[in-house]
Design a protein around this motif. Structure first.
Motif, PDB file in Angstrom:
ATOM      1  N   GLU A 228       0.824  -1.205   0.000  1.00 50.67           N
ATOM      2  CA  GLU A 228       0.000   0.000   0.000  1.00 50.67           C
ATOM      3  C   GLU A 228       0.860   1.258   0.000  1.00 50.67           C
ATOM      4  O   GLU A 228       0.589   2.213  -0.741  1.00 50.67           O
ATOM      5  CB  GLU A 228      -0.927  -0.005   1.219  1.00 50.67           C
ATOM      6  N   HIS A 229       1.921   1.256   0.808  1.00 51.98           N
ATOM      7  CA  HIS A 229       2.793   2.431   0.896  1.00 51.98           C
ATOM      8  C   HIS A 229       3.493   2.710  -0.428  1.00 51.98           C
ATOM      9  O   HIS A 229       3.549   3.862  -0.889  1.00 51.98           O
ATOM     10  CB  HIS A 229       3.816   2.206   2.010  1.00 51.98           C
ATOM     11  N   VAL A 230       4.005   1.672  -1.063  1.00 51.07           N
ATOM     12  CA  VAL A 230       4.674   1.850  -2.353  1.00 51.07           C
ATOM     13  C   VAL A 230       3.695   2.404  -3.387  1.00 51.07           C
ATOM     14  O   VAL A 230       4.026   3.322  -4.151  1.00 51.07           O
ATOM     15  CB  VAL A 230       5.290   0.523  -2.837  1.00 51.07           C
ATOM     16  N   ALA A 231       2.496   1.859  -3.419  1.00 48.45           N
ATOM     17  CA  ALA A 231       1.498   2.327  -4.381  1.00 48.45           C
ATOM     18  C   ALA A 231       1.104   3.779  -4.108  1.00 48.45           C
ATOM     19  O   ALA A 231       0.889   4.559  -5.045  1.00 48.45           O
ATOM     20  CB  ALA A 231       0.271   1.422  -4.340  1.00 48.45           C
ATOM     21  N   GLN A 232       1.031   4.153  -2.836  1.00 48.99           N
ATOM     22  CA  GLN A 232       0.704   5.538  -2.494  1.00 48.99           C
ATOM     23  C   GLN A 232       1.806   6.489  -2.970  1.00 48.99           C
ATOM     24  O   GLN A 232       1.517   7.555  -3.527  1.00 48.99           O
ATOM     25  CB  GLN A 232       0.523   5.673  -0.981  1.00 48.99           C
ATOM     26  N   VAL A 233       3.051   6.109  -2.750  1.00 43.15           N
ATOM     27  CA  VAL A 233       4.167   6.949  -3.190  1.00 43.15           C
ATOM     28  C   VAL A 233       4.174   7.068  -4.711  1.00 43.15           C
ATOM     29  O   VAL A 233       4.351   8.153  -5.273  1.00 43.15           O
ATOM     30  CB  VAL A 233       5.509   6.381  -2.684  1.00 43.15           C
ATOM     31  N   ALA A 234       3.950   5.936  -5.388  1.00 37.17           N
ATOM     32  CA  ALA A 234       3.923   5.953  -6.851  1.00 37.17           C
ATOM     33  C   ALA A 234       2.799   6.826  -7.378  1.00 37.17           C
ATOM     34  O   ALA A 234       2.948   7.551  -8.364  1.00 37.17           O
ATOM     35  CB  ALA A 234       3.779   4.533  -7.377  1.00 37.17           C
ATOM     36  N   SER A 235       1.670   6.783  -6.691  1.00 35.29           N
ATOM     37  CA  SER A 235       0.522   7.596  -7.092  1.00 35.29           C
ATOM     38  C   SER A 235       0.840   9.093  -6.963  1.00 35.29           C
ATOM     39  O   SER A 235       0.502   9.892  -7.849  1.00 35.29           O
ATOM     40  CB  SER A 235      -0.698   7.234  -6.237  1.00 35.29           C
ATOM     41  N   LYS A 236       1.499   9.456  -5.886  1.00 34.26           N
ATOM     42  CA  LYS A 236       1.856  10.856  -5.679  1.00 34.26           C
ATOM     43  C   LYS A 236       2.856  11.333  -6.736  1.00 34.26           C
ATOM     44  O   LYS A 236       2.764  12.447  -7.241  1.00 34.26           O
ATOM     45  CB  LYS A 236       2.418  11.058  -4.265  1.00 34.26           C
ATOM     46  N   LEU A 237       3.821  10.483  -7.055  1.00 31.82           N
ATOM     47  CA  LEU A 237       4.796  10.844  -8.070  1.00 31.82           C
ATOM     48  C   LEU A 237       4.149  10.971  -9.455  1.00 31.82           C
ATOM     49  O   LEU A 237       4.500  11.852 -10.241  1.00 31.82           O
ATOM     50  CB  LEU A 237       5.924   9.806  -8.117  1.00 31.82           C
ATOM     51  N   ALA A 238       3.185  10.096  -9.735  1.00 30.39           N
ATOM     52  CA  ALA A 238       2.503  10.127 -11.019  1.00 30.39           C
ATOM     53  C   ALA A 238       1.666  11.380 -11.187  1.00 30.39           C
ATOM     54  O   ALA A 238       1.434  11.838 -12.311  1.00 30.39           O
ATOM     55  CB  ALA A 238       1.634   8.885 -11.177  1.00 30.39           C
ATOM     56  N   ALA A 239       1.227  11.940 -10.054  1.00 34.50           N
ATOM     57  CA  ALA A 239       0.371  13.123 -10.090  1.00 34.50           C
ATOM     58  C   ALA A 239       1.152  14.403 -10.283  1.00 34.50           C
ATOM     59  O   ALA A 239       0.564  15.475 -10.524  1.00 34.50           O
ATOM     60  CB  ALA A 239      -0.462  13.201  -8.807  1.00 34.50           C
ATOM     61  N   LYS A 240       2.484  14.330 -10.131  1.00 35.87           N
ATOM     62  CA  LYS A 240       3.316  15.546 -10.265  1.00 35.87           C
ATOM     63  C   LYS A 240       3.322  16.071 -11.696  1.00 35.87           C
ATOM     64  O   LYS A 240       3.342  15.328 -12.637  1.00 35.87           O
ATOM     65  CB  LYS A 240       4.741  15.242  -9.812  1.00 35.87           C
TER      66      LYS A 240
END
Length: 204
Positions: A192-204
Protein backbone atom coordinates in the motif's frame (compact mmCIF):
# COMPACT_ATOMS: atom_id res chain seq x y z
CA UNK A 1 -0.81 3.52 -12.46
CA UNK A 2 0.74 0.08 -12.86
CA UNK A 3 2.24 -1.73 -9.90
CA UNK A 4 4.13 -4.95 -10.64
CA UNK A 5 4.97 -7.46 -7.92
CA UNK A 6 7.85 -9.50 -9.34
CA UNK A 7 9.04 -12.46 -7.28
CA UNK A 8 10.87 -15.75 -7.13
CA UNK A 9 9.65 -18.38 -4.70
CA UNK A 10 11.00 -21.90 -4.32
CA UNK A 11 8.85 -23.26 -1.49
CA UNK A 12 5.99 -20.73 -1.44
CA UNK A 13 7.06 -18.35 1.34
CA UNK A 14 7.85 -15.44 -0.98
CA UNK A 15 4.71 -16.18 -2.99
CA UNK A 16 2.59 -15.72 0.15
CA UNK A 17 4.31 -12.43 0.90
CA UNK A 18 3.85 -11.37 -2.74
CA UNK A 19 0.09 -11.97 -2.52
CA UNK A 20 -0.04 -9.86 0.65
CA UNK A 21 2.01 -7.09 -0.98
CA UNK A 22 -0.38 -7.10 -3.95
CA UNK A 23 -3.38 -7.03 -1.60
CA UNK A 24 -2.01 -3.91 0.06
CA UNK A 25 -1.22 -2.20 -3.25
CA UNK A 26 -4.77 -2.80 -4.49
CA UNK A 27 -6.11 -0.62 -1.65
CA UNK A 28 -4.77 2.46 -3.42
CA UNK A 29 -7.20 4.05 -5.84
CA UNK A 30 -6.08 3.80 -9.44
CA UNK A 31 -3.51 1.07 -8.83
CA UNK A 32 -3.50 -1.73 -11.41
CA UNK A 33 -1.61 -4.51 -9.68
CA UNK A 34 -0.09 -7.49 -11.48
CA UNK A 35 1.91 -10.42 -10.13
CA UNK A 36 4.77 -11.96 -12.07
CA UNK A 37 7.32 -14.60 -11.25
CA UNK A 38 10.82 -14.84 -12.66
CA UNK A 39 12.10 -17.71 -14.76
CA UNK A 40 13.30 -20.85 -13.00
CA UNK A 41 16.89 -21.96 -13.49
CA UNK A 42 16.88 -25.17 -11.44
CA UNK A 43 16.28 -28.38 -13.43
CA UNK A 44 12.92 -30.07 -12.89
CA UNK A 45 14.59 -33.19 -11.54
CA UNK A 46 16.28 -31.20 -8.79
CA UNK A 47 13.04 -29.37 -7.94
CA UNK A 48 11.22 -32.69 -7.75
CA UNK A 49 13.89 -34.22 -5.53
CA UNK A 50 13.77 -31.37 -3.00
CA UNK A 51 9.99 -31.04 -2.92
CA UNK A 52 10.12 -27.58 -4.47
CA UNK A 53 8.24 -28.57 -7.62
CA UNK A 54 5.04 -29.35 -5.72
CA UNK A 55 5.30 -26.04 -3.86
CA UNK A 56 5.84 -24.11 -7.10
CA UNK A 57 2.91 -25.86 -8.80
CA UNK A 58 0.61 -23.92 -6.45
CA UNK A 59 1.38 -20.66 -8.28
CA UNK A 60 2.33 -22.03 -11.69
CA UNK A 61 -0.39 -19.97 -13.37
CA UNK A 62 1.33 -16.68 -12.48
CA UNK A 63 3.08 -15.51 -15.67
CA UNK A 64 6.85 -15.33 -16.00
CA UNK A 65 7.98 -11.77 -16.60
CA UNK A 66 10.13 -10.74 -19.53
CA UNK A 67 12.82 -8.13 -18.82
CA UNK A 68 11.32 -5.60 -21.21
CA UNK A 69 8.01 -5.68 -19.31
CA UNK A 70 9.63 -3.93 -16.36
CA UNK A 71 9.53 -0.68 -18.33
CA UNK A 72 5.71 -0.81 -18.40
CA UNK A 73 5.31 -0.39 -14.63
CA UNK A 74 5.23 2.77 -12.55
CA UNK A 75 6.28 0.83 -9.44
CA UNK A 76 7.94 -2.57 -9.09
CA UNK A 77 8.05 -4.48 -5.81
CA UNK A 78 10.57 -7.31 -6.00
CA UNK A 79 10.49 -10.41 -3.81
CA UNK A 80 13.45 -12.76 -3.45
CA UNK A 81 14.60 -15.35 -0.94
CA UNK A 82 18.10 -14.83 0.37
CA UNK A 83 21.07 -16.76 -0.87
CA UNK A 84 23.95 -16.13 1.54
CA UNK A 85 22.79 -12.58 2.21
CA UNK A 86 22.08 -11.72 -1.43
CA UNK A 87 19.24 -12.16 -3.91
CA UNK A 88 18.72 -15.57 -5.47
CA UNK A 89 20.25 -16.50 -8.84
CA UNK A 90 16.87 -16.50 -10.56
CA UNK A 91 16.26 -12.85 -9.67
CA UNK A 92 19.85 -11.94 -10.53
CA UNK A 93 19.34 -13.59 -13.91
CA UNK A 94 16.37 -11.34 -14.62
CA UNK A 95 18.19 -8.19 -13.61
CA UNK A 96 21.29 -9.15 -15.57
CA UNK A 97 19.13 -9.04 -18.70
CA UNK A 98 18.17 -5.39 -18.18
CA UNK A 99 21.26 -3.82 -19.72
CA UNK A 100 19.22 -2.60 -22.67
CA UNK A 101 16.72 -0.93 -20.34
CA UNK A 102 19.60 0.68 -18.46
CA UNK A 103 21.12 1.99 -21.69
CA UNK A 104 17.84 3.69 -22.56
CA UNK A 105 17.17 4.93 -19.03
CA UNK A 106 13.87 3.10 -19.23
CA UNK A 107 13.55 2.53 -15.47
CA UNK A 108 14.67 5.95 -14.24
CA UNK A 109 12.16 7.50 -11.85
CA UNK A 110 10.17 4.34 -11.25
CA UNK A 111 9.43 3.35 -7.66
CA UNK A 112 11.25 0.24 -6.47
CA UNK A 113 10.92 -1.81 -3.30
CA UNK A 114 12.07 -5.23 -2.07
CA UNK A 115 10.88 -7.97 0.30
CA UNK A 116 12.58 -11.23 1.24
CA UNK A 117 12.66 -14.46 3.25
CA UNK A 118 15.44 -16.18 5.13
CA UNK A 119 15.95 -19.48 6.93
CA UNK A 120 17.06 -17.89 10.20
CA UNK A 121 16.60 -14.65 12.12
CA UNK A 122 19.96 -13.27 11.04
CA UNK A 123 20.40 -15.00 7.71
CA UNK A 124 20.20 -11.95 5.47
CA UNK A 125 16.94 -10.25 6.41
CA UNK A 126 18.48 -6.85 5.83
CA UNK A 127 21.51 -7.44 3.62
CA UNK A 128 19.48 -9.19 0.93
CA UNK A 129 17.29 -6.13 0.56
CA UNK A 130 19.98 -3.47 0.87
CA UNK A 131 22.28 -5.26 -1.58
CA UNK A 132 19.34 -5.48 -4.00
CA UNK A 133 19.03 -1.70 -3.73
CA UNK A 134 22.41 -1.31 -5.45
CA UNK A 135 20.98 -2.60 -8.72
CA UNK A 136 17.87 -0.46 -8.36
CA UNK A 137 19.99 2.65 -7.83
CA UNK A 138 22.00 1.93 -10.97
CA UNK A 139 18.70 1.91 -12.86
CA UNK A 140 17.55 5.18 -11.28
CA UNK A 141 14.72 3.78 -9.18
CA UNK A 142 13.21 5.80 -6.36
CA UNK A 143 13.60 3.32 -3.49
CA UNK A 144 10.81 2.95 -0.94
CA UNK A 145 10.95 0.88 2.23
CA UNK A 146 8.63 0.42 5.21
CA UNK A 147 8.47 3.42 7.59
CA UNK A 148 7.95 2.97 11.31
CA UNK A 149 4.35 4.08 11.01
CA UNK A 150 3.92 0.36 10.29
CA UNK A 151 3.19 -1.02 13.75
CA UNK A 152 4.26 -4.53 12.79
CA UNK A 153 7.88 -3.39 12.81
CA UNK A 154 7.82 -2.68 16.54
CA UNK A 155 6.10 -5.92 17.56
CA UNK A 156 8.21 -7.37 20.39
CA UNK A 157 5.75 -10.08 21.39
CA UNK A 158 6.99 -12.66 18.90
CA UNK A 159 9.86 -13.60 16.62
CA UNK A 160 9.09 -11.86 13.36
CA UNK A 161 10.56 -10.69 10.10
CA UNK A 162 10.23 -7.16 8.78
CA UNK A 163 12.51 -4.13 8.81
CA UNK A 164 12.46 -0.53 7.55
CA UNK A 165 14.03 -1.93 4.38
CA UNK A 166 11.11 -4.20 3.55
CA UNK A 167 8.82 -7.02 4.59
CA UNK A 168 10.36 -10.40 5.29
CA UNK A 169 9.59 -13.79 6.76
CA UNK A 170 11.59 -16.45 8.57
CA UNK A 171 11.12 -19.78 6.84
CA UNK A 172 13.13 -21.82 9.33
CA UNK A 173 16.11 -23.98 8.47
CA UNK A 174 13.74 -26.75 7.33
CA UNK A 175 11.39 -24.39 5.47
CA UNK A 176 8.38 -25.43 7.53
CA UNK A 177 7.64 -22.08 9.17
CA UNK A 178 5.05 -20.08 7.21
CA UNK A 179 4.62 -16.29 7.15
CA UNK A 180 2.87 -15.09 10.28
CA UNK A 181 0.02 -12.59 10.38
CA UNK A 182 2.43 -9.92 11.61
CA UNK A 183 4.78 -10.55 8.70
CA UNK A 184 1.88 -10.53 6.24
CA UNK A 185 0.60 -7.27 7.73
CA UNK A 186 3.99 -5.67 7.07
CA UNK A 187 3.86 -6.96 3.50
CA UNK A 188 0.38 -5.49 2.99
CA UNK A 189 1.61 -2.19 4.45
CA UNK A 190 4.58 -2.19 2.08
CA UNK A 191 2.39 -2.78 -0.95
CA UNK A 192 0.00 0.00 0.00
CA UNK A 193 2.79 2.43 0.90
CA UNK A 194 4.67 1.85 -2.35
CA UNK A 195 1.50 2.33 -4.38
CA UNK A 196 0.70 5.54 -2.49
CA UNK A 197 4.17 6.95 -3.19
CA UNK A 198 3.92 5.95 -6.85
CA UNK A 199 0.52 7.60 -7.09
CA UNK A 200 1.86 10.86 -5.68
CA UNK A 201 4.80 10.84 -8.07
CA UNK A 202 2.50 10.13 -11.02
CA UNK A 203 0.37 13.12 -10.09
CA UNK A 204 3.32 15.55 -10.27
Amino acid sequence: MKVYVVFYSMYGHIHKLAEAVAEGARKVEGAEVSLFQVAELVPDAALERTGAKAARDAFAEIPVIRPEQLAEADAIIFGTPTRFGNMCAQMRNLLDQTGGLWAKGALIGKVGSVFTSTGTQHGGQETTITSFHTTLLHHGFVIVGVPYSCQGLVNMDEITGGSPYGASTLAGSDGKRQPTENELSIARFQGEHVAQVASKLAAK
